[in-house]
Each structure stands twice: as C-alpha cells, then as structure tokens.
Design a protein around this motif. Structure first.
Motif, PDB file in Angstrom:
ATOM      1  N   MET A   1       1.100  -0.562  -0.293  1.00 58.30           N
ATOM      2  CA  MET A   1       0.034   0.233  -0.088  1.00 58.30           C
ATOM      3  C   MET A   1       1.225   1.508   0.260  1.00 58.30           C
ATOM      4  O   MET A   1       1.813   1.468   1.144  1.00 58.30           O
ATOM      5  CB  MET A   1      -0.746   0.137   1.335  1.00 58.30           C
ATOM      6  N   LEU A   2       0.869   2.094  -1.378  1.00 51.25           N
ATOM      7  CA  LEU A   2       1.563   3.221  -1.109  1.00 51.25           C
ATOM      8  C   LEU A   2       1.110   4.546   0.198  1.00 51.25           C
ATOM      9  O   LEU A   2      -0.481   4.742   0.683  1.00 51.25           O
ATOM     10  CB  LEU A   2       0.817   3.809  -2.060  1.00 51.25           C
ATOM     11  N   VAL A   3       2.002   4.947   1.139  1.00 47.28           N
ATOM     12  CA  VAL A   3       1.013   5.499   2.510  1.00 47.28           C
ATOM     13  C   VAL A   3       1.341   7.185   1.370  1.00 47.28           C
ATOM     14  O   VAL A   3       1.945   7.846   0.815  1.00 47.28           O
ATOM     15  CB  VAL A   3       2.462   4.901   3.079  1.00 47.28           C
ATOM     16  N   ALA A   4       0.097   7.410   2.026  1.00 45.73           N
ATOM     17  CA  ALA A   4      -0.097   8.495   1.585  1.00 45.73           C
ATOM     18  C   ALA A   4      -0.441   9.728   3.068  1.00 45.73           C
ATOM     19  O   ALA A   4      -0.202   9.370   4.219  1.00 45.73           O
ATOM     20  CB  ALA A   4      -1.845   8.659   1.013  1.00 45.73           C
ATOM     21  N   SER A   5      -0.344  11.115   2.967  1.00 42.38           N
ATOM     22  CA  SER A   5      -1.338  11.694   3.941  1.00 42.38           C
ATOM     23  C   SER A   5      -1.876  12.502   3.861  1.00 42.38           C
ATOM     24  O   SER A   5      -1.698  13.418   2.662  1.00 42.38           O
ATOM     25  CB  SER A   5       0.555  12.048   4.851  1.00 42.38           C
ATOM     26  N   ILE A   6      -2.116  13.405   5.118  1.00 47.30           N
ATOM     27  CA  ILE A   6      -3.441  14.715   4.746  1.00 47.30           C
ATOM     28  C   ILE A   6      -2.360  16.140   5.159  1.00 47.30           C
ATOM     29  O   ILE A   6      -2.168  15.961   6.549  1.00 47.30           O
ATOM     30  CB  ILE A   6      -4.212  14.830   5.469  1.00 47.30           C
ATOM     31  N   PRO A   7      -1.782  16.676   4.935  1.00 47.54           N
ATOM     32  CA  PRO A   7      -1.000  18.052   4.522  1.00 47.54           C
ATOM     33  C   PRO A   7      -1.677  18.798   4.912  1.00 47.54           C
ATOM     34  O   PRO A   7      -3.239  19.005   5.531  1.00 47.54           O
ATOM     35  CB  PRO A   7      -0.396  18.554   3.341  1.00 47.54           C
ATOM     36  N   ILE A 163       1.935  17.237  10.763  1.00 45.63           N
ATOM     37  CA  ILE A 163       1.911  18.686  11.358  1.00 45.63           C
ATOM     38  C   ILE A 163       3.334  19.261  11.459  1.00 45.63           C
ATOM     39  O   ILE A 163       4.170  18.277  11.250  1.00 45.63           O
ATOM     40  CB  ILE A 163       1.228  17.860  12.651  1.00 45.63           C
ATOM     41  N   ASP A 164       2.755  20.690  11.908  1.00 47.98           N
ATOM     42  CA  ASP A 164       4.599  21.110  11.213  1.00 47.98           C
ATOM     43  C   ASP A 164       4.998  21.146  12.499  1.00 47.98           C
ATOM     44  O   ASP A 164       4.268  20.559  13.687  1.00 47.98           O
ATOM     45  CB  ASP A 164       4.130  22.450  10.776  1.00 47.98           C
ATOM     46  N   HIS A 179      -4.271  11.167  14.037  1.00 42.85           N
ATOM     47  CA  HIS A 179      -5.159  10.738  13.605  1.00 42.85           C
ATOM     48  C   HIS A 179      -6.109  12.039  13.414  1.00 42.85           C
ATOM     49  O   HIS A 179      -6.144  13.098  13.991  1.00 42.85           O
ATOM     50  CB  HIS A 179      -6.424   9.685  14.459  1.00 42.85           C
ATOM     51  N   PRO A 180      -6.669  11.988  11.814  1.00 36.93           N
ATOM     52  CA  PRO A 180      -7.206  13.683  11.172  1.00 36.93           C
ATOM     53  C   PRO A 180      -8.636  13.628  11.977  1.00 36.93           C
ATOM     54  O   PRO A 180      -9.459  13.181  11.987  1.00 36.93           O
ATOM     55  CB  PRO A 180      -7.404  13.958  10.627  1.00 36.93           C
ATOM     56  N   THR A 181      -8.538  13.916  13.404  1.00 37.89           N
ATOM     57  CA  THR A 181     -10.085  13.880  14.337  1.00 37.89           C
ATOM     58  C   THR A 181     -11.020  14.837  13.919  1.00 37.89           C
ATOM     59  O   THR A 181     -12.265  14.677  13.951  1.00 37.89           O
ATOM     60  CB  THR A 181     -10.259  13.520  15.632  1.00 37.89           C
ATOM     61  N   PHE A 182     -10.724  16.201  12.837  1.00 38.89           N
ATOM     62  CA  PHE A 182     -11.665  16.752  12.707  1.00 38.89           C
ATOM     63  C   PHE A 182     -12.183  16.147  11.439  1.00 38.89           C
ATOM     64  O   PHE A 182     -13.611  17.406  10.971  1.00 38.89           O
ATOM     65  CB  PHE A 182     -10.683  17.906  12.490  1.00 38.89           C
ATOM     66  N   LEU A 183     -11.148  15.437  11.058  1.00 35.81           N
ATOM     67  CA  LEU A 183     -11.870  14.745   9.321  1.00 35.81           C
ATOM     68  C   LEU A 183     -13.445  13.535   9.732  1.00 35.81           C
ATOM     69  O   LEU A 183     -13.997  13.744   9.158  1.00 35.81           O
ATOM     70  CB  LEU A 183     -11.188  13.904   8.175  1.00 35.81           C
ATOM     71  N   TYR A 184     -12.826  13.241  11.006  1.00 41.05           N
ATOM     72  CA  TYR A 184     -13.535  12.084  11.437  1.00 41.05           C
ATOM     73  C   TYR A 184     -15.058  12.793  11.817  1.00 41.05           C
ATOM     74  O   TYR A 184     -16.171  12.344  11.187  1.00 41.05           O
ATOM     75  CB  TYR A 184     -13.347  11.215  12.568  1.00 41.05           C
ATOM     76  N   GLU A 185     -14.424  13.674  12.782  1.00 34.41           N
ATOM     77  CA  GLU A 185     -15.913  14.526  13.104  1.00 34.41           C
ATOM     78  C   GLU A 185     -17.362  14.667  11.719  1.00 34.41           C
ATOM     79  O   GLU A 185     -18.147  14.611  11.811  1.00 34.41           O
ATOM     80  CB  GLU A 185     -14.919  15.368  14.404  1.00 34.41           C
ATOM     81  N   CYS A 186     -16.226  15.641  10.994  1.00 41.01           N
ATOM     82  CA  CYS A 186     -17.185  15.920  10.277  1.00 41.01           C
ATOM     83  C   CYS A 186     -17.658  15.237   9.566  1.00 41.01           C
ATOM     84  O   CYS A 186     -19.127  15.005   9.109  1.00 41.01           O
ATOM     85  CB  CYS A 186     -16.404  16.934   8.549  1.00 41.01           C
TER      86      CYS A 186
END
Length: 313
Positions: A1-7, A163-164, A179-186
């Motif tokens: 699996m290619l590792v991606a991320s949310i900037p 995260i910077d 974990h992008p908890t903002f996205l989970y809750e959205c």
C-alpha cells in the motif's frame, strides 16, 4: 500500500492591510449562516414563521459563543491558569478553543429567551435546528485543521495528518502522522445529519424527539473520536472529561426521546401559535360560548373535533 497523508495548511491567517482574516473565524461565520438559513427553512415547513429564526439567532449565537468558550476554558484550564499559563489567552477566541456543550447550553438559553418573547414553543425550533447544527459543527471542525490542533494519536494509516514541527506535541519526531479527528467528526456529523433528516421525514416523531436524536447521534460519535485525541484534557477515571460528558448527554437524549414520545406534542406549529395567540379547543369552551358559535353558524361538538383533526393531519 502506498503511504499517503493529509497535509496541513501552511497558514490560517490572511491580512487585508492591518486586518487579519482568520480561517477559524471565517468557518465559524459560514457555519452559523448555514445553520440559521437551513433551520429557518425547516421551521417554515413545520408551519412556523421563518423570520423568527433570525431573531433567535440574535440571542442564541452570542450567548452560544460565550458558553462555548467558557466550557473550553473550564475544562482545559492549564493554558490559562496553570503553571506558565496566561489568563488573557482565555479572551483570544480567534486562537481556537470552543466547547460545543457550553455553546449548546447557553445557546439554548438565548433561543428560549427569543422564543418566549415571540410567544412560541421551543420544541419545533429545536427540532428544526437538529440536523443544521450537525452540519454547522462539521464545517467548524475544519478550523482545527487550519490551526493544526485537536488531532488524534500517532498513526501509520494512509490518511494520517501531517503536522508542522512548530505544532508537534512534545515527544513526537518530525514527520509523525496523526489521526485527523477533525475529518472523522466532520464525516460523522454529515452522516448523522442525513440520517436525522430521513428519520424525521419517514416517521411521525413528536416535539423534542428530533433534537433528542441529535443529542444521541452526535455524542455517539464524539465519545470514540474524543478518545483518540492527545491534546491536554482533564481525566476522570482514566477517561477524558468530554468522553464522560458525551456519555451523560447520550443518556439524557435517550430520556428526552422517550419522554417527548409519551407527551405526544405535535412537532408542527399551529396557526394559533403563528399568531402568538393561545389555541382554544372546542372541548374547553363553556356552554355559553358554544351557543354563541352555534348561532353564528360554526359547527361544534364531535363533528367539529373530527374536522379539526382532519385539518391537523
């Protein structure tokens, strides 16, 4: 699996001359506009005056913001009153930090004041607000993304959040994904808003039950999402305070749903309420009033009750 991320965004503040435009504040304003407009439309479909929602907003929004900030400061006091804290930061709302339950509590007080002044019932308005409030919360959560705050624990999942270094919690290496908890809750809130709309349309719910569904739907997601977060919070018996709050409010929502169903009040706004006048039932009128209405040609008795029920249907 290619590792991606949310900037994470490079910045969350833009300047027009000396005036700062903060993404967090912009999103909060957008969320309020969406919530008020959609609630107004839903209230109109229930037979209410859609303009009333703008009067409600004038009371509920300011008090809701104050309540949300107070809840955040009280439940996360370290940055403000702890060692090295700055109490003045409590006033800097643009830096983030709003507790939804404080906002709902004081916002409800503001709504009650406006509704009481207009001579209306709070129940149909609360039911109209339920899914709109979830969508507003979904929009507002993106402010956490811009502020790079309130994210979850470290993860190797392909949708981990970057995260910077300036916002990294102590003890984590540069490049760690969270974990992008903002996205989970959205996503959770949007799904629950859609579910509430479907249930509200397909089932004959009573006043207060739709808002009770909001309480249960939101807290069911908030409990597990909150458990993922690693920001500072008060712990009680090993669980974050907001987890306990979510569990308590879920239970409250279940009680409200049952009680509201037994009370059986209509979720629609009747014509008498729109005029802010008490509705008078034929069954409560005295004999003299019935004689006057009979002389005027108005039907009364069981036939009138039957006709009235047909109109309500």
């Amino acid at each position: 699996m290619l590792v991606a991320s949310i900037p994470s965004p490079d910045q969350g503040v833009w300047y027009i001359g000396p005036v700062p435009l903060r993404a967090y504040g912009i999103l909060i304003v957008v969320a309020m506009i969406v919530a008020v407009r959609w609630t107004s439309r839903r209230y109109a479909r229930r037979g209410g005056d859609p303009d009333l929602m703008y009067d409600v907003a004038l009371w509920a929004i300011p008090l809701g913001i104050v309540g949300a900030r107070l809840y955040h400061v009280v439940t996360s006091p370290g940055a403000y009153f702890g060692e090295g804290g700055d109490p003045l930061l409590a006033l800097q709302i643009w830096r983030g930090g709003l507790g939804i339950w404080g906002g709902v509590a004081l916002g409800a007080v503001g709504a009650w004041i406006a509704v009481r002044r207009a001579g209306q019932r709070l129940g149909p308005i609360a039911d109209s607000l339920a899914p709109a409030l979830l969508v507003a919360q979904a929009i507002g959560r993106w402010g956490n993304w811009f502020n790079q705050e309130l994210f979850g624990s470290a993860t190797t999942l392909p949708w981990g959040l970057e995260i910077d270094d300036a916002h990294l919690p102590p003890g984590f290496a540069s490049g760690t994904l969270f974990h992008p908890t903002f996205l989970y809750e959205c996503l959770w809130n949007l799904a629950m808003a859609a579910l509430i709309v479907v249930v509200d349309r397909r089932f004959r719910l009573r006043t207060g039950q739709v808002f009770a569904l909001y309480l249960m739907a939101y807290t069911a997601g908030r409990a597990w999402i909150e458990a993922l977060r690693i920001d500072e919070a008060q712990l009680i018996a090993g669980l974050r305070l907001n987890v306990w709050t979510s569990l308590a409010i879920f239970a409250l929502g279940a009680v409200v749903f049952v009680v509201a169903g037994r009370l059986g009040r209509s979720t629609r706004v009747e014509a008498g309420e729109r005029a802010a006048e008490p509705e008078e039932s034929v069954l409560t009128r005295g004999p003299r009033a019935d004689r006057v209405l009979a002389d005027a040609g108005e039907p009364h008795g069981l036939d009138h009750v039957a006709d009235d029920e047909k109109i309500r249907e």
